[in-house]
Design an enzyme around this catalytic site. Sequence first.
Site, PDB file in Angstrom:
ATOM      1  N   HIS A   1     -30.632  -0.998   0.798  1.00 18.02           N
ATOM      2  CA  HIS A   1     -30.544  -0.030   2.042  1.00 18.02           C
ATOM      3  C   HIS A   1     -31.688  -0.328   3.310  1.00 18.02           C
ATOM      4  O   HIS A   1     -31.753   0.169   4.166  1.00 18.02           O
ATOM      5  CB  HIS A   1     -30.682   1.535   1.711  1.00 18.02           C
TER       6      HIS A   1
ATOM      7  N   ASP B   1     -24.476   2.333 -10.195  1.00 18.92           N
ATOM      8  CA  ASP B   1     -24.212   3.914  -9.763  1.00 18.92           C
ATOM      9  C   ASP B   1     -22.757   3.859  -9.483  1.00 18.92           C
ATOM     10  O   ASP B   1     -22.104   5.106  -9.198  1.00 18.92           O
ATOM     11  CB  ASP B   1     -25.128   4.258  -8.778  1.00 18.92           C
TER      12      ASP B   1
ATOM     13  N   HIS C   1     -23.036   1.918  -3.485  1.00 19.88           N
ATOM     14  CA  HIS C   1     -23.203   2.183  -1.809  1.00 19.88           C
ATOM     15  C   HIS C   1     -23.066   0.695  -1.367  1.00 19.88           C
ATOM     16  O   HIS C   1     -23.868  -0.296  -1.705  1.00 19.88           O
ATOM     17  CB  HIS C   1     -24.753   2.671  -1.775  1.00 19.88           C
TER      18      HIS C   1
ATOM     19  N   ASP D   1     -23.498  -2.528  -6.440  1.00 19.99           N
ATOM     20  CA  ASP D   1     -23.975  -0.942  -6.173  1.00 19.99           C
ATOM     21  C   ASP D   1     -22.714  -0.291  -5.514  1.00 19.99           C
ATOM     22  O   ASP D   1     -21.851  -0.875  -4.809  1.00 19.99           O
ATOM     23  CB  ASP D   1     -25.200  -1.006  -5.475  1.00 19.99           C
TER      24      ASP D   1
HETATM   25 ZN    ZN Z   1     -26.449   3.124  -4.932  1.00 20.94          ZN
END
Ligand code: ZN
Length: 310
Positions: free
Chosen positions: A127, A251, A166, A164
């Site tokens: 990120h 995750d 996200h 991931d």
């Molecule tokens: Zn993540």
Amino acid sequence: MKPVVLDCPAGTGHTNGPGHPESPDRQKVLETLFGDMAQQDEIAFQSIAPSGTIDFYEGPHTPSYLRLLSENTSDPDCPSRLDPDTGMSRASLPALRATAAALSKLVSAYRNGEGRFFVSERPPGHHALPDRAMGFCLVNHIATLAWRIRSTDPDARIAIFDFDVHHGNGTEAMVRDIPGTLFISTHQYPFYPGSGSGRENRSGPSGEGILDIPLPEATGDKKYLEIFYQTVVPRIERFKPTALLVSAGFDAHKDDLLGGLALTEETYSAIGQTLARMGPAFIASVLEGGYNLTALVRSVEAYLRGQATA
Ligand SMILES: [Zn+2]
């Protein structure tokens, strides 16, 4: 081919503060796993000292942002907040320097031709943006690795796969203008950080570009693997990368504290095995998320075993 794990113990010094899911325990439980796997001769293990420099991240990150990180003197017991979710203290710098040293080794390994590598480090990176921290991430490891490999080999064709839960918004923003680069992300959507709808997707003449694959909550193994085999794998094969870089976040596991894609370690085993079978000679995975410690250990074990048996 036996995976080589590069572990950065200095990562355990970095903390976001008490009760935070991105905790030093994540790396500690993985170190126990790696000890067991190395003893069984399933992996080769290297411990990486914090011998790198923060300048390694310059290019993808701005000098002024890296200076801000370098000058942070916060006490580890009271880290300063760089964004609402992300802490930084003076103990975070050795963590970043260790990861820089590990990534620098990977650039040399790429030049030497082949290998399957897994970097275990904290904090995660996908990120992080050029001039700011975001979502538990201080610096972007995968984007920097791509940038450094392209600097050493202008003909490199770099595929990045981010599994991931996200969207890897920081990586996408940093590599989108690097020629010869393909970025693929599978992620829960709508979800943090809000990007990755697929509207940014594009494909160049030989498959470079961006492929965001937004997935609904509770996607599960079967549907996820269908998409992986039918969409992700063919795109990477068409692109013919010389390096495959993986943002390996775990995750999306069904027991994770944050994600809701409801995958199990079977999917991570299949991803590890498939990438190792189809991929180029050089594959480097870097740890991103994964916040249930038991699920994280089992998922990383499955991913590495999948690679080892390919
Ligand atoms: Zn993540």
